[in-house]
Write a protein that holds these residues in place. Structure first.
Motif, PDB file in Angstrom:
ATOM      1  N   TYR A  17     -68.788 -78.184 -17.181  1.00  0.00           N
ATOM      2  CA  TYR A  17     -67.869 -79.012 -17.978  1.00  0.00           C
ATOM      3  C   TYR A  17     -66.897 -78.116 -18.745  1.00  0.00           C
ATOM      4  O   TYR A  17     -67.317 -77.240 -19.499  1.00  0.00           O
ATOM      5  CB  TYR A  17     -68.694 -79.863 -18.954  1.00  0.00           C
ATOM      6  N   PHE A  22     -55.996 -80.179 -16.976  1.00  0.00           N
ATOM      7  CA  PHE A  22     -56.347 -80.066 -15.566  1.00  0.00           C
ATOM      8  C   PHE A  22     -55.671 -81.160 -14.741  1.00  0.00           C
ATOM      9  O   PHE A  22     -55.416 -82.253 -15.237  1.00  0.00           O
ATOM     10  CB  PHE A  22     -57.869 -80.187 -15.379  1.00  0.00           C
ATOM     11  N   THR A  23     -55.417 -80.847 -13.466  1.00  0.00           N
ATOM     12  CA  THR A  23     -54.977 -81.833 -12.488  1.00  0.00           C
ATOM     13  C   THR A  23     -56.141 -82.085 -11.549  1.00  0.00           C
ATOM     14  O   THR A  23     -56.699 -81.146 -10.970  1.00  0.00           O
ATOM     15  CB  THR A  23     -53.760 -81.324 -11.688  1.00  0.00           C
ATOM     16  N   LEU A  24     -56.519 -83.342 -11.398  1.00  0.00           N
ATOM     17  CA  LEU A  24     -57.667 -83.724 -10.578  1.00  0.00           C
ATOM     18  C   LEU A  24     -57.261 -83.935  -9.127  1.00  0.00           C
ATOM     19  O   LEU A  24     -56.069 -84.017  -8.811  1.00  0.00           O
ATOM     20  CB  LEU A  24     -58.289 -85.002 -11.145  1.00  0.00           C
ATOM     21  N   THR A  25     -58.243 -84.068  -8.249  1.00  0.00           N
ATOM     22  CA  THR A  25     -57.994 -84.329  -6.830  1.00  0.00           C
ATOM     23  C   THR A  25     -57.108 -85.555  -6.644  1.00  0.00           C
ATOM     24  O   THR A  25     -56.251 -85.586  -5.767  1.00  0.00           O
ATOM     25  CB  THR A  25     -59.333 -84.553  -6.090  1.00  0.00           C
ATOM     26  N   LYS A  29     -53.839 -86.329 -14.401  1.00  0.00           N
ATOM     27  CA  LYS A  29     -54.040 -85.282 -15.405  1.00  0.00           C
ATOM     28  C   LYS A  29     -55.272 -85.641 -16.228  1.00  0.00           C
ATOM     29  O   LYS A  29     -55.573 -86.815 -16.439  1.00  0.00           O
ATOM     30  CB  LYS A  29     -52.826 -85.157 -16.329  1.00  0.00           C
ATOM     31  N   SER A  30     -55.978 -84.616 -16.704  1.00  0.00           N
ATOM     32  CA  SER A  30     -57.182 -84.855 -17.490  1.00  0.00           C
ATOM     33  C   SER A  30     -57.335 -83.773 -18.548  1.00  0.00           C
ATOM     34  O   SER A  30     -56.904 -82.636 -18.341  1.00  0.00           O
ATOM     35  CB  SER A  30     -58.410 -84.850 -16.578  1.00  0.00           C
ATOM     36  N   TYR A  32     -60.301 -82.798 -19.368  1.00  0.00           N
ATOM     37  CA  TYR A  32     -61.521 -82.073 -19.026  1.00  0.00           C
ATOM     38  C   TYR A  32     -61.680 -82.011 -17.511  1.00  0.00           C
ATOM     39  O   TYR A  32     -61.107 -82.801 -16.768  1.00  0.00           O
ATOM     40  CB  TYR A  32     -62.756 -82.688 -19.679  1.00  0.00           C
ATOM     41  N   TYR A  33     -62.457 -81.019 -17.081  1.00  0.00           N
ATOM     42  CA  TYR A  33     -62.746 -80.828 -15.663  1.00  0.00           C
ATOM     43  C   TYR A  33     -64.246 -80.682 -15.502  1.00  0.00           C
ATOM     44  O   TYR A  33     -64.904 -80.026 -16.311  1.00  0.00           O
ATOM     45  CB  TYR A  33     -62.043 -79.577 -15.128  1.00  0.00           C
ATOM     46  N   ASP A  35     -66.900 -79.438 -12.748  1.00  0.00           N
ATOM     47  CA  ASP A  35     -67.159 -78.742 -11.490  1.00  0.00           C
ATOM     48  C   ASP A  35     -68.667 -78.700 -11.269  1.00  0.00           C
ATOM     49  O   ASP A  35     -69.322 -77.709 -11.571  1.00  0.00           O
ATOM     50  CB  ASP A  35     -66.562 -77.331 -11.546  1.00  0.00           C
ATOM     51  N   THR A 128     -64.028 -90.372  -9.961  1.00  0.00           N
ATOM     52  CA  THR A 128     -62.879 -90.686 -10.814  1.00  0.00           C
ATOM     53  C   THR A 128     -62.284 -92.004 -10.338  1.00  0.00           C
ATOM     54  O   THR A 128     -62.512 -93.047 -10.929  1.00  0.00           O
ATOM     55  CB  THR A 128     -61.832 -89.547 -10.771  1.00  0.00           C
ATOM     56  N   ARG A 156     -66.696 -90.685 -14.329  1.00  0.00           N
ATOM     57  CA  ARG A 156     -65.678 -90.395 -15.339  1.00  0.00           C
ATOM     58  C   ARG A 156     -65.193 -91.659 -16.032  1.00  0.00           C
ATOM     59  O   ARG A 156     -64.425 -91.576 -16.988  1.00  0.00           O
ATOM     60  CB  ARG A 156     -64.487 -89.670 -14.688  1.00  0.00           C
TER      61      ARG A 156
END
Length: 186
Positions: A17, A22-25, A29-30, A32-33, A35, A128, A156
């Protein structure tokens, strides 16, 4: 199960976390990410995820689990190994993003362990919008398996649950973002 969830939450926050820009798949835009692979490829993280997915699927009549490569690969392995340990062996399958282009040229690998119509669960690391998970579900059903459960490590809460519900599935999550952060602090 609560002790396992707390341990997993702490490990996920430590390893997977990140807060920032961040840019998500999905292109969104977010702030937090997540992985999940960082935790799913950690020895304790893998054991915890496999244990918790087996707990979630305890009363669900499935003979196997699978999901879209690459994110679901360690989840599938962890879940199948723990299922064997618990005396309820589940087979695994992996959904390719593209057919391999040679040999059997199929999207779904591991089908030799299943019969047509077998009930299975889909596993995902993070949901997401639900787009990639639903694409994987289509490919699994086209391969002849019957999806009876859809599970994720993290929901999410950004519309994925609703999209999955609209497609006829219920999403079962180990955590939502709030639950993850709260559990890691407990």
């Amino acid at each position: 199960m609560n002790d396992l969830r707390t341990r997993l939450a702490r490990l996920l926050v430590e390893k997977s976390y990140r807060e920032g820009d961040f840019t998500l798949t999905s292109g969104r835009k977010s702030d937090y990410y997540f992985d999940c692979k960082q935790t799913a490829l950690h020895a304790e993280g893998s054991w915890l995820i496999g244990s918790l997915f087996n707990d979630l699927l305890g009363d669900v009549p499935v003979v196997g689990v699978g999901g879209m490569t690459l994110g679901a690969d360690p989840l599938i392995s962890a879940t199948t190994v723990i299922s064997h340990e618990r005396g309820r062996p589940l087979a695994g399958f992996i959904v390719r993003k593209q057919p391999k282009g040679h040999g059997t040229d199929q999207y779904v690998e591991g089908l030799a362990n299943f019969a047509p119509g077998d009930p299975v669960a889909m596993l995902e690391d993070v949901v997401t919008t639900g787009g990639s998970l639903l694409k994987a579900c289509e490919r699994v059903e086209a391969a002849g398996l019957r999806i009876v459960a859809v599970c994720t490590v993290l929901d999410r809460e950004e519309g994925g649950r609703q999209a999955i519900k609209a497609a006829g599935y219920d999403l079962i999550s180990i955590f939502t973002r709030k639950e993850l952060v709260d559990a890691a602090r407990s």
